[in-house]
Design a protein around this motif. Structure first.
Motif, PDB file in Angstrom:
ATOM      1  N   LEU A 112       0.821  -1.217   0.000  1.00 61.05           N
ATOM      2  CA  LEU A 112       0.000   0.000   0.000  1.00 61.05           C
ATOM      3  C   LEU A 112       0.855   1.268   0.000  1.00 61.05           C
ATOM      4  N   GLU A 113       0.342   2.290  -0.652  1.00 63.56           N
ATOM      5  CA  GLU A 113       0.929   3.633  -0.602  1.00 63.56           C
ATOM      6  C   GLU A 113       0.237   4.400   0.525  1.00 63.56           C
ATOM      7  N   PRO A 114       0.881   5.437   1.085  1.00 59.49           N
ATOM      8  CA  PRO A 114       0.220   6.224   2.126  1.00 59.49           C
ATOM      9  C   PRO A 114      -1.147   6.720   1.650  1.00 59.49           C
ATOM     10  N   GLY A 115      -2.157   6.533   2.497  1.00 55.60           N
ATOM     11  CA  GLY A 115      -3.531   6.920   2.189  1.00 55.60           C
ATOM     12  C   GLY A 115      -4.363   5.787   1.601  1.00 55.60           C
ATOM     13  N   GLU A 116      -3.733   4.733   1.104  1.00 54.08           N
ATOM     14  CA  GLU A 116      -4.467   3.598   0.538  1.00 54.08           C
ATOM     15  C   GLU A 116      -4.893   2.634   1.639  1.00 54.08           C
ATOM     16  N   HIS A 117      -5.996   1.925   1.374  1.00 48.71           N
ATOM     17  CA  HIS A 117      -6.420   0.864   2.281  1.00 48.71           C
ATOM     18  C   HIS A 117      -6.898  -0.322   1.455  1.00 48.71           C
ATOM     19  N   TYR A 157      -6.453  -2.943   6.294  1.00 42.48           N
ATOM     20  CA  TYR A 157      -5.157  -2.313   6.510  1.00 42.48           C
ATOM     21  C   TYR A 157      -5.150  -0.998   5.753  1.00 42.48           C
ATOM     22  N   THR A 158      -4.810   0.088   6.445  1.00 42.82           N
ATOM     23  CA  THR A 158      -4.686   1.404   5.846  1.00 42.82           C
ATOM     24  C   THR A 158      -3.271   1.906   6.119  1.00 42.82           C
ATOM     25  N   ARG A 159      -2.570   2.272   5.061  1.00 39.57           N
ATOM     26  CA  ARG A 159      -1.227   2.813   5.275  1.00 39.57           C
ATOM     27  C   ARG A 159      -1.356   4.303   5.553  1.00 39.57           C
ATOM     28  N   LEU A 160      -0.765   4.715   6.658  1.00 40.41           N
ATOM     29  CA  LEU A 160      -0.774   6.109   7.078  1.00 40.41           C
ATOM     30  C   LEU A 160       0.522   6.788   6.621  1.00 40.41           C
ATOM     31  N   LEU A 161       0.593   8.088   6.771  1.00 39.81           N
ATOM     32  CA  LEU A 161       1.837   8.798   6.464  1.00 39.81           C
ATOM     33  C   LEU A 161       2.910   8.407   7.472  1.00 39.81           C
ATOM     34  N   PRO A 162       4.160   8.241   7.027  1.00 40.44           N
ATOM     35  CA  PRO A 162       5.231   7.917   7.975  1.00 40.44           C
ATOM     36  C   PRO A 162       5.385   9.028   9.009  1.00 40.44           C
ATOM     37  N   ARG A 187       3.658   3.602   9.204  1.00 35.17           N
ATOM     38  CA  ARG A 187       2.528   3.405  10.105  1.00 35.17           C
ATOM     39  C   ARG A 187       1.342   2.847   9.327  1.00 35.17           C
ATOM     40  N   TYR A 188       0.574   1.993  10.002  1.00 34.05           N
ATOM     41  CA  TYR A 188      -0.634   1.404   9.434  1.00 34.05           C
ATOM     42  C   TYR A 188      -1.744   1.465  10.469  1.00 34.05           C
ATOM     43  N   ARG A 189      -2.977   1.538   9.980  1.00 34.12           N
ATOM     44  CA  ARG A 189      -4.142   1.372  10.837  1.00 34.12           C
ATOM     45  C   ARG A 189      -4.732   0.018  10.482  1.00 34.12           C
ATOM     46  N   TYR A 190      -4.898  -0.809  11.501  1.00 27.62           N
ATOM     47  CA  TYR A 190      -5.497  -2.130  11.340  1.00 27.62           C
ATOM     48  C   TYR A 190      -6.876  -2.079  11.982  1.00 27.62           C
TER      49      TYR A 190
END
Length: 190
Positions: free
Chosen positions: A120-125, A147-152, A158-161
């Motif tokens: 994933l790229e930042p902002g993608e889920h 899974y959502t990739r957040l900005l580093p 960082r990811y949101r699960y």
């Protein structure tokens, strides 16, 4: 990208009185292998768990073995995935059909599988279906995870699960996709 660090890492459990996880990621000729163990000593439960998960080069789970020693004695669970067709201890598991990943609840190591596979790229889920293994019960259920990739932040990915059963957590990971901090559940200590 191949993982460069095959040294074991250790996590302290944050959700139990005493808990320690140790795991490693090994590059193999035809894929990757995750090896981990966990010991929990809590007033509510005491057990040890050891697991191994094998994947292909695209990070798709091929097989998993989970061994638990707990209040009911020693038990083993074996999962095999052949092109989306799963077996659990040798019996067909139609309810897992189409799952790509195994998530063993014993250590944050299996979160590496979708993190690496999805790219994933930042902002993608992405929503995925996984074979989730409860430890120490060794019950396997199909669960939808996001899974959502957040900005580093501070140079750390960082990811949101999230899932419908357990909630939402933030994960930080190293360059190999190995969890550093799993909000409210585990924190890397080495």
């Amino acid at each position: 990208m191949s993982p460069k660090n095959e040294l074991p890492v250790a996590w302290s459990r944050l959700d139990v009185a005493e808990g320690l996880c140790v795991g490693t990621l090994v590059t193999e000729r035809r894929g990757y292998r995750l090896e981990a163990g966990e010991v929990v000593a809590d007033p509510r439960e005491r057990y040890s768990c050891r697991f191994s998960v094998s994947t292909d080069l695209a990070w798709n789970t091929r097989s998993a073995r989970v061994d638990v020693v707990g209040p009911r004695g020693a038990h083993v669970l074996e999962l095999v995935n052949r092109s989306g067709q799963w077996t659990v201890n040798g019996a067909a598991a139609l309810e897992l059909e189409g799952c790509v990943d195994v998530d063993v609840a014993a250590a944050p190591l299996t979160n590496t599988l979708p993190i690496r596979r999805l790219g994933l790229e930042p902002g993608e889920h992405r929503d995925i279906q996984v074979a989730w293994v409860d430890v120490p019960e060794l019950k396997v259920t199909r669960i939808r995870q996001r899974y959502t990739r957040l900005l580093p932040e501070d140079g750390v990915d960082r990811y949101r699960y999230s899932d419908s059963g357990y909630g939402t957590f933030e994960l930080t990971v190293d360059r190999n996709g190995l969890v550093i901090d799993y909000e409210r559940l585990a924190r890397r200590i080495s």
